[in-house]
Design a protein around this motif. Structure first.
Motif, PDB file in Angstrom:
ATOM      1  N   VAL A 171       7.431  -3.247 -14.757  1.00 28.13           N
ATOM      2  CA  VAL A 171       6.946  -1.923 -14.340  1.00 28.13           C
ATOM      3  C   VAL A 171       7.079  -1.755 -12.824  1.00 28.13           C
ATOM      4  O   VAL A 171       7.426  -0.673 -12.334  1.00 28.13           O
ATOM      5  CB  VAL A 171       5.505  -1.664 -14.831  1.00 28.13           C
ATOM      6  N   LEU A 172       6.852  -2.831 -12.073  1.00 29.19           N
ATOM      7  CA  LEU A 172       7.005  -2.745 -10.614  1.00 29.19           C
ATOM      8  C   LEU A 172       8.477  -2.644 -10.233  1.00 29.19           C
ATOM      9  O   LEU A 172       8.836  -1.944  -9.285  1.00 29.19           O
ATOM     10  CB  LEU A 172       6.375  -3.957  -9.918  1.00 29.19           C
ATOM     11  N   ARG A 183       0.878  -1.176   0.000  1.00 32.08           N
ATOM     12  CA  ARG A 183       0.000   0.000   0.000  1.00 32.08           C
ATOM     13  C   ARG A 183       0.913   1.223   0.000  1.00 32.08           C
ATOM     14  O   ARG A 183       1.573   1.520   0.998  1.00 32.08           O
ATOM     15  CB  ARG A 183      -0.932  -0.028   1.211  1.00 32.08           C
ATOM     16  N   VAL A 184       0.972   1.876  -1.144  1.00 32.96           N
ATOM     17  CA  VAL A 184       2.006   2.878  -1.386  1.00 32.96           C
ATOM     18  C   VAL A 184       1.404   4.281  -1.518  1.00 32.96           C
ATOM     19  O   VAL A 184       0.179   4.454  -1.471  1.00 32.96           O
ATOM     20  CB  VAL A 184       2.802   2.533  -2.667  1.00 32.96           C
ATOM     21  N   VAL A 244       2.376  -4.124   3.687  1.00 29.18           N
ATOM     22  CA  VAL A 244       2.007  -5.048   2.607  1.00 29.18           C
ATOM     23  C   VAL A 244       0.873  -5.952   3.079  1.00 29.18           C
ATOM     24  O   VAL A 244       0.661  -6.134   4.279  1.00 29.18           O
ATOM     25  CB  VAL A 244       3.204  -5.925   2.156  1.00 29.18           C
ATOM     26  N   ASN A 245       0.167  -6.481   2.113  1.00 32.14           N
ATOM     27  CA  ASN A 245      -0.943  -7.382   2.397  1.00 32.14           C
ATOM     28  C   ASN A 245      -0.854  -8.504   1.375  1.00 32.14           C
ATOM     29  O   ASN A 245      -0.060  -8.432   0.438  1.00 32.14           O
ATOM     30  CB  ASN A 245      -2.263  -6.598   2.264  1.00 32.14           C
ATOM     31  N   VAL A 246      -1.638  -9.528   1.553  1.00 29.41           N
ATOM     32  CA  VAL A 246      -1.586 -10.634   0.601  1.00 29.41           C
ATOM     33  C   VAL A 246      -2.974 -10.943   0.056  1.00 29.41           C
ATOM     34  O   VAL A 246      -3.988 -10.618   0.673  1.00 29.41           O
ATOM     35  CB  VAL A 246      -1.037 -11.939   1.239  1.00 29.41           C
ATOM     36  N   SER A 301      -0.091  -1.216  -4.945  1.00 24.54           N
ATOM     37  CA  SER A 301       0.935  -1.176  -5.987  1.00 24.54           C
ATOM     38  C   SER A 301       0.444  -1.698  -7.336  1.00 24.54           C
ATOM     39  O   SER A 301       0.789  -1.147  -8.375  1.00 24.54           O
ATOM     40  CB  SER A 301       2.151  -1.976  -5.521  1.00 24.54           C
ATOM     41  N   TYR A 302      -0.398  -2.770  -7.339  1.00 28.45           N
ATOM     42  CA  TYR A 302      -0.753  -3.357  -8.640  1.00 28.45           C
ATOM     43  C   TYR A 302      -1.648  -2.444  -9.455  1.00 28.45           C
ATOM     44  O   TYR A 302      -1.633  -2.478 -10.683  1.00 28.45           O
ATOM     45  CB  TYR A 302      -1.390  -4.750  -8.487  1.00 28.45           C
TER      46      TYR A 302
END
Ligand SMILES: [Fe+2]
Length: 348
Positions: free
Chosen positions: A314-315, A135-136, A263-265, A228-229
């Motif tokens: 890209v990431l 989560r950015v 971060v999360n999953v 992020s995605y």
């Protein structure tokens, strides 16, 4: 993922190719070549993967798609009569809640233990993460310097008065971000952070993560909280409506109190009352395989859980980052407090 209303909506029973299945022809458990999946994920990658799994194993994947809270309510209501074998969500907090409420059963699998790092799965094997997202902070490169958005706390500074874009607090991604903060810093400091962000809002929260990114493109704000995605997808999109935002957006991996970026999953757990446990474990193992992990990475711009599977170019372009290694079951444990803190701060 959009938040769906908490009211019970009719659930769609879909086959792997997306066509409605008019009627179940065999009672649950009577068909050895089937696995019934409850999922909150709605991505094309998943449909492709289920079809591929069927090709490789002959096991048919029946998919029931709904919001995560609805899926949990449904598991509760169905109890031992549930047809579900595997439940998939895009949030470790919800997986933690499913475990706490006794909807899952622990499974042992050498394949899963090898493919999924320990911090991305339940210590007792009730659920396994198969992709990670950060989560950015997305920011307008023409207005914001990278050093102005090094931490989540930066979003509360006077510099960003009227400039912060975020979706509603009903969204589980924000709830889990705040739950992680509570786990690290306690409710008081976290409430102050939420109030600071609310005081800096560019507008009342609305829309999806992608809508916040598009709002940067429209000049409605300078910084946005997003997964992020969604940024990876925007930056590789040919959609004319996304080009303005695409040209402006930079990415920061903000630090949370010295622990790295939240971060999360997305992950899955085998349902306690499964009638097809072996098939459910097989599908879970498939989702952790190189083949599936590569598709999650390239097709949905998620960070693969399995070490060694390449991250989408890209990431990679966002640069390296330190992920918070908080035990993700904490997200479920602090979810109720997170909802309270967000409410108390006036984050709608
Ligand atoms: Fe999502």
């Amino acid at each position: 993922m959009r938040r769906t209303p908490a009211i019970a909506l009719p659930l769609l029973l879909l086959t792997a190719c997306g066509a409605p299945e008019a009627q179940r022809t065999t009672p649950p458990g009577a068909d050895s070549a089937v696995v019934n999946v409850y999922t909150h994920r709605h991505y094309d990658t998943d449909k492709q993967l289920f079809a591929r799994f069927t090709q490789e194993t002959g096991i048919r994947v029946n998919v029931i798609s709904a919001g995560d809270d609805e899926l949990l309510s449904r598991l509760e209501a169905e109890g031992a009569n549930t047809p579900a074998d595997l439940v998939i969500t895009a949030d470790a907090g919800r997986l933690g809640l499913a475990k706490q409420r006794g909807f899952l059963k622990p499974v042992k699998s050498a394949v899963l233990d090898a493919n999924v790092p320990a911090h991305l799965r339940d210590p007792e094997g009730n659920w396994y993460g198969f992709t990670m997202r950060a989560r950015v902070i997305a920011y307008d490169k023409t207005k914001v310097k990278p050093e102005e958005v090094r931490t989540y706390d930066d979003l509360t500074k006077p510099r960003f008065k009227g400039k912060v874009l975020a979706r509603s607090s009903e969204n589980v991604y924000n709830q889990s971000l705040v739950a992680a903060m509570i786990a690290h810093d306690g409710p008081e400091k976290t409430t102050a952070w939420c109030k600071g962000v609310v005081a800096n809002f560019a507008r009342d929260p609305k829309g999806s993560d992608t809508d916040q990114l598009l709002a940067i493109g429209e000049g409605l704000g300078e910084v946005a909280i997003a997964n992020s995605y969604y940024i990876g997808k925007l930056l590789t999109s040919d959609d004319p409506a996304r080009q303005k935002a695409k040209g402006l957006i930079g990415v920061s991996f903000p630090d949370l109190s010295g622990h790295g970026t939240h971060v999360n999953v997305s992950g899955a757990g085998v349902v306690k009352y499964t009638k097809n446990e072996a098939n459910a474990v097989k599908l879970l193992e498939f989702l952790s395989s190189d083949e599936a992990q590569r598709l999650f990475a390239e097709g949905n711009m998620e960070f693969p859980a399995k070490p060694g599977v390449p991250v989408a170019a890209v990431l990679q372009g966002f640069g390296p980052f330190t992920a918070d290694t908080l035990d993700l079951s904490q997200l479920g444990l602090h979810n109720a407090d997170a909802v309270k803190v967000l409410g108390a701060a006036g984050w709608r």
